[in-house]
Design a protein around this motif. Structure first.
Motif, PDB file in Angstrom:
ATOM      1  N   TYR A   1      34.276  34.655  44.829  1.00 19.29           N
ATOM      2  CA  TYR A   1      34.963  35.649  44.000  1.00 19.29           C
ATOM      3  C   TYR A   1      34.047  36.303  42.954  1.00 19.29           C
ATOM      4  O   TYR A   1      33.921  37.534  42.897  1.00 19.29           O
ATOM      5  CB  TYR A   1      36.189  34.973  43.338  1.00 19.29           C
ATOM      6  CG  TYR A   1      36.607  35.646  42.071  1.00 19.29           C
ATOM      7  CD1 TYR A   1      37.246  36.877  42.118  1.00 19.29           C
ATOM      8  CD2 TYR A   1      36.333  35.076  40.830  1.00 19.29           C
ATOM      9  CE1 TYR A   1      37.600  37.520  40.952  1.00 19.29           C
ATOM     10  CE2 TYR A   1      36.697  35.710  39.661  1.00 19.29           C
ATOM     11  CZ  TYR A   1      37.318  36.943  39.727  1.00 19.29           C
ATOM     12  OH  TYR A   1      37.652  37.585  38.571  1.00 19.29           O
ATOM     13  N   ASN A   2      33.360  35.485  42.139  1.00 19.76           N
ATOM     14  CA  ASN A   2      32.552  36.060  41.053  1.00 19.76           C
ATOM     15  C   ASN A   2      31.452  36.986  41.573  1.00 19.76           C
ATOM     16  O   ASN A   2      31.100  37.973  40.928  1.00 19.76           O
ATOM     17  CB  ASN A   2      31.911  34.941  40.219  1.00 19.76           C
ATOM     18  CG  ASN A   2      32.853  34.454  39.124  1.00 19.76           C
ATOM     19  OD1 ASN A   2      33.647  35.231  38.601  1.00 19.76           O
ATOM     20  ND2 ASN A   2      32.778  33.170  38.798  1.00 19.76           N
TER      21      ASN A   2
ATOM     22  N   ARG B   1      41.414  42.689  32.176  1.00 23.35           N
ATOM     23  CA  ARG B   1      42.105  41.702  33.014  1.00 23.35           C
ATOM     24  C   ARG B   1      42.650  40.580  32.143  1.00 23.35           C
ATOM     25  O   ARG B   1      42.407  40.529  30.935  1.00 23.35           O
ATOM     26  CB  ARG B   1      41.143  41.147  34.074  1.00 23.35           C
ATOM     27  CG  ARG B   1      39.895  40.529  33.475  1.00 23.35           C
ATOM     28  CD  ARG B   1      38.898  40.157  34.558  1.00 23.35           C
ATOM     29  NE  ARG B   1      37.638  39.735  33.983  1.00 23.35           N
ATOM     30  CZ  ARG B   1      36.523  39.577  34.670  1.00 23.35           C
ATOM     31  NH1 ARG B   1      36.510  39.841  35.965  1.00 23.35           N
ATOM     32  NH2 ARG B   1      35.428  39.167  34.074  1.00 23.35           N
TER      33      ARG B   1
ATOM     34  N   GLU C   1      42.831  34.572  31.569  1.00 22.78           N
ATOM     35  CA  GLU C   1      42.412  33.465  32.428  1.00 22.78           C
ATOM     36  C   GLU C   1      41.045  33.750  33.065  1.00 22.78           C
ATOM     37  O   GLU C   1      40.418  32.862  33.622  1.00 22.78           O
ATOM     38  CB  GLU C   1      43.476  33.151  33.489  1.00 22.78           C
ATOM     39  CG  GLU C   1      43.747  34.211  34.542  1.00 22.78           C
ATOM     40  CD  GLU C   1      44.731  35.302  34.094  1.00 22.78           C
ATOM     41  OE1 GLU C   1      44.984  35.441  32.882  1.00 22.78           O
ATOM     42  OE2 GLU C   1      45.209  36.048  34.975  1.00 22.78           O
ATOM     43  N   HIS C   2      40.597  34.999  32.970  1.00 24.23           N
ATOM     44  CA  HIS C   2      39.293  35.344  33.545  1.00 24.23           C
ATOM     45  C   HIS C   2      38.143  35.247  32.539  1.00 24.23           C
ATOM     46  O   HIS C   2      36.993  35.482  32.908  1.00 24.23           O
ATOM     47  CB  HIS C   2      39.331  36.752  34.150  1.00 24.23           C
ATOM     48  CG  HIS C   2      40.124  36.808  35.421  1.00 24.23           C
ATOM     49  ND1 HIS C   2      39.697  36.229  36.594  1.00 24.23           N
ATOM     50  CD2 HIS C   2      41.343  37.332  35.691  1.00 24.23           C
ATOM     51  CE1 HIS C   2      40.607  36.408  37.536  1.00 24.23           C
ATOM     52  NE2 HIS C   2      41.620  37.072  37.016  1.00 24.23           N
TER      53      HIS C   2
ATOM     54  N   ASN D   1      35.230  33.366  33.669  1.00 25.58           N
ATOM     55  CA  ASN D   1      34.431  33.952  34.753  1.00 25.58           C
ATOM     56  C   ASN D   1      33.394  34.950  34.225  1.00 25.58           C
ATOM     57  O   ASN D   1      32.382  35.200  34.875  1.00 25.58           O
ATOM     58  CB  ASN D   1      35.335  34.721  35.727  1.00 25.58           C
ATOM     59  CG  ASN D   1      36.188  33.774  36.560  1.00 25.58           C
ATOM     60  OD1 ASN D   1      35.709  32.733  37.002  1.00 25.58           O
ATOM     61  ND2 ASN D   1      37.440  34.123  36.763  1.00 25.58           N
ATOM     62  N   THR D   2      33.688  35.519  33.079  1.00 19.76           N
ATOM     63  CA  THR D   2      32.848  36.639  32.611  1.00 19.76           C
ATOM     64  C   THR D   2      31.379  36.243  32.401  1.00 19.76           C
ATOM     65  O   THR D   2      30.494  36.982  32.858  1.00 19.76           O
ATOM     66  CB  THR D   2      33.488  37.276  31.355  1.00 19.76           C
ATOM     67  OG1 THR D   2      34.825  37.655  31.714  1.00 19.76           O
ATOM     68  CG2 THR D   2      32.740  38.500  30.885  1.00 19.76           C
TER      69      THR D   2
ATOM     70  N   GLN E   1      29.769  36.295  35.663  1.00 24.47           N
ATOM     71  CA  GLN E   1      29.620  37.640  36.231  1.00 24.47           C
ATOM     72  C   GLN E   1      28.475  38.389  35.555  1.00 24.47           C
ATOM     73  O   GLN E   1      27.723  39.115  36.206  1.00 24.47           O
ATOM     74  CB  GLN E   1      30.951  38.393  36.127  1.00 24.47           C
ATOM     75  CG  GLN E   1      31.999  37.734  37.032  1.00 24.47           C
ATOM     76  CD  GLN E   1      33.353  38.419  37.038  1.00 24.47           C
ATOM     77  OE1 GLN E   1      33.518  39.519  36.510  1.00 24.47           O
ATOM     78  NE2 GLN E   1      34.337  37.764  37.648  1.00 24.47           N
TER      79      GLN E   1
ATOM     80  N   HIS F   1      39.856  41.203  27.691  1.00 28.79           N
ATOM     81  CA  HIS F   1      40.778  40.210  28.257  1.00 28.79           C
ATOM     82  C   HIS F   1      42.101  40.243  27.507  1.00 28.79           C
ATOM     83  O   HIS F   1      42.140  40.004  26.298  1.00 28.79           O
ATOM     84  CB  HIS F   1      40.129  38.822  28.208  1.00 28.79           C
ATOM     85  CG  HIS F   1      38.923  38.748  29.117  1.00 28.79           C
ATOM     86  ND1 HIS F   1      37.645  39.029  28.689  1.00 28.79           N
ATOM     87  CD2 HIS F   1      38.826  38.479  30.431  1.00 28.79           C
ATOM     88  CE1 HIS F   1      36.810  38.918  29.716  1.00 28.79           C
ATOM     89  NE2 HIS F   1      37.495  38.582  30.786  1.00 28.79           N
TER      90      HIS F   1
END
Ligand code: GLU
Length: 479
Positions: A195-196, A213, A216-217, A220-221, A224, A241
Motif C-alpha cells: 500500500y505505502n 485523509r 488513521e493514516h 503511514n506518512t 511515504q 489528516h
C-alpha cells in the motif's frame, strides 16, 4: 503555486462508508475552493479483501452526493491508470530500481522468522522492527538464495538517525525520528506492491499536491515520505489528516454496528435528501465562519478553508442528520418533493387514487426521509382503533364536542372545505369550546391519534363515507 490536485483513494474492501465520504468531500471541497482537480483512484492491491460491488458503490454514491471526480477510471485523463491493479508493472519497475540503487534490499526471511523477530523485540521491550537480517547478506548469499528460488520481498532501507517531518495542513508540525521506523516491505514476494509504495508512486504520477485523509493514516506518512525521498520524487505534497468520526459514546464507529446507518447507501435507501447528507458530512470536522448551517455545495466550495478544519474527534449524530434532511425536504418545491418521495412509497394508495399528491404533501414539513412517510400514511389513513378513541375522549366537554360534530356531519350531504368549516363553527357556537378543546376531540374522533397533519385536510381526503364509518365504529365501542 502548482494547480491544486487532490485525490480520494478508496480500497474496495467494503462499501462507501460515511468516513470515506467525508474524506472524499473534504478533498473535493479543497480542490474546488482552489480551482483545482479532484481525482478518484481505486486502491485494490489487497485483492483478497476486495468485495464484489465495492467500486460500483463508491462511484454511484459519490454521484448521489454530488461529488464529481475530474478524473477517475470512469473519466480517465493522461494521469491514469486510476486503478492500482492496472499499474503493477510500474510499481515493480520502481521497486527494482531502488534495489539496483542500493536503497532497497531483498528480504528472504520467512513468516516464522519474522514472528520470532517480533517476539524477541517484545521481550526486550523495544518497538518491534525488522532486525535487518537480510540487509547484511553478502552478494554471494543473495545470489544463492535467488538460484534456490527462495521467495523474497523487497524492503526499503530506512536511513538511520534522521527525522522525517511535515507540516500537517490541520495539525501543524509532526516529526518522527527514523530510528522509530522499520524497513518497510515495498513489494511482496508475489510481486504485488504494498500500500505505502503504490500510494507514493501514484501520488507522484498523478501530480497530487495535497493528500487529505483520515488520521488513521498519520503513521503511514513518514514511510511515504521516506519512499518518496528514496525514489527522488520532488514534487511538493502537503499532507493533512482529518479527525476520527466517533459515536455518541466517544468511541470510533464500528463498521459492524448496523444500527448507526454508516453507509451512504443506507441514506439513499431511506430517502434522505442527498444535499442534506453532503451538508451534514461537511460539518463533520469543519465549521463555517457564520452560524448558518444549511449550505449548498456551491457555498461549501466557496467557504471551505483549511483553517476551520478541527483536529478533535467529531461526533456522529444521527438526529442532526435527520434534522438537516428535514430542512432540505421541507423547502423543496411541491413538484420536486412529489417526484422525490413517490419512489419510496410502499403503501397501497389505490383507495385514495385521486388524492395521492394531497396525501403526500401533508407530510412535506414533517418528514426527515421519504420512507418515513409510509408509516405515517398507514397510521392516519389505514388504521383506526375506536377503543383507543373512547379511552382518550373522557372529559364531558370533549364528549360534547364530539357529539355535536357527529350530529352536524350527519346533516350535510357532502364534505368540502366550505361545509367542514361551517361544521367547526357550529360546533364551536354550540359547545363554546375553542382552540385545543375544539380541535383535539375531533382530531381524535377522526384519526384516532393526537398528532398528525392538518386536520381539515385529513377530513377532506378521508371523505364523508370513511368518516361516517369511523364514527359508527366509535359509537359501537361506546356501548
Ligand atoms: N486506500 C486507503 C484507504 O482506503 C487510503 C489511502 C490514502 O488516502 O492515502 O484507507
Amino acid at each position: 503555486m502548482n494547480r491544486v490536485r487532490t485525490r480520494y483513494a478508496p480500497s474496495p474492501t467494503g462499501f462507501f462508508h460515511i468516513g470515506g465520504a467525508r474524506t472524499a468531500l473534504f478533498n473535493y471541497l479543497f480542490a474546488k475552493h482552489n480551482h483545482g482537480d479532484f481525482i478518484v483512484r481505486i486502491e485494490d492491491t489487497d485483492i483478497k479483501r476486495n468485495v464484489v460491488g465495492g467500486i460500483e458503490s463508491q462511484f454511484s454514491n459519490l454521484k448521489w452526493l454530488g461529488i464529481k471526480p475530474d478524473e477517475s477510471c470512469e473519466n480517465p485523463k493522461e494521469f491514469g491508470p486510476y486503478i492500482q491493479s492496472q499499474k503493477m508493472q510500474r510499481y515493480r519497475d520502481l521497486a527494482y530500481k531502488l534495489l539496483s540503487e542500493g536503497k532497497a534490499y531483498r528480504c528472504f526471511c520467512t513468516q516464522e522468522e519474522l514472528i520470532k523477530n517480533r517476539i524477541d523485540a517484545a521481550n526486550k521491550g523495544v518497538t518491534p522492527k525488522y532486525n535487518r537480517h537480510c540487509l547484511f547478506l553478502s552478494e554471494k548469499e543473495i545470489q544463492k538464495k535467488i538460484s534456490d528460488k527462495i521467495p523474497y520481498t523487497i524492503r526499503l532501507k530506512i536511513i538511520d538517525n534522521k527525522t522525517i517531518s511535515w507540516k500537517d495542513m490541520f495539525r501543524g508540525e509532526i516529526a518522527v525520528p527514523t530510528n522509530c521506523l522499520t524497513d518497510p516491505v515495498i513489494l511482496k514476494s508475489n510481486g504485488i506492491a504494498m500500500y505505502n509504495f503504490a500510494v507514493v508512486v501514484d501520488d507522484s504520477d498523478m501530480k497530487i499536491t495535497h493528500v487529505i485523509r483520515g488520521e488513521e493514516h498519520i503513521s503511514n506518512t513518514p514511510y511515504q515520505i521516506a519512499i518518496r525521498d528514496a525514489l527522488g520524487f520532488n514534487n511538493k505534497i502537503e499532507y493533512g489528516h482529518i479527525s476520527l468520526i466517533v459515536g455518541k459514546d466517544g468511541k470510533k464507529l464500528s463498521k459492524r454496528d448496523q444500527s448507526l446507518h454508516q453507509f451512504i447507501q443506507n441514506y439513499r435507501d431511506l430517502g434522505f435528501h442527498p444535499h442534506a447528507v453532503t451538508n451534514f458530512l461537511a460539518l463533520l470536522g469543519w465549521s463555517p465562519k457564520t452560524n448558518v448551517e444549511i449550505l449548498s455545495m456551491e457555498q461549501l466550495v466557496n467557504d471551505f478553508d483549511v483553517d476551520r478544519v478541527s483536529k478533535s474527534p467529531c461526533f456522529f449524530d444521527f438526529d442532526r442528520m435527520k434534522w438537516m434532511s428535514n430542512q432540505y425536504i421541507s423547502k423543496m418545491s411541491d413538484e420536486d418533493y412529489l417526484s422525490f418521495v413517490k419512489k419510496f412509497i410502499n403503501v397501497d394508495l389505490s383507495k385514495f387514487k385521486h388524492q395521492i399528491d394531497e396525501i403526500l404533501l401533508l407530510y412535506k414539513k414533517q418528514i426527515s426521509y421519504a420512507k418515513e412517510i409510509n408509516d405515517l400514511i398507514h397510521n392516519t389513513f389505514f388504521v383506526y382503533n375506536p377503543q383507543e378513541v373512547c379511552n382518550k375522549i373522557i372529559t364531558e366537554q370533549w364528549q360534547k364536542v364530539v357529539q355535536s360534530f357527529i350530529s352536524s356531519i350527519n346533516q350535510i350531504d357532502e364534505i368540502n372545505l366550505e361545509s367542514i368549516k361551517k361544521i367547526f363553527k357550529q360546533v364551536k357556537d354550540i359547545t363554546k369550546a375553542s382552540g385545543k378543546d375544539l380541535f383535539m376531540p375531533i382530531r381524535l374522533l377522526v384519526t384516532g391519534v393526537e398528532h398528525g397533519p392538518e386536520l381539515l385536510k385529513i377530513i377532506l381526503i378521508l371523505g364523508k363515507k370513511e368518516i361516517k364509518d369511523r364514527i359508527s365504529k366509535y359509537i359501537n365501542s361506546l356501548k
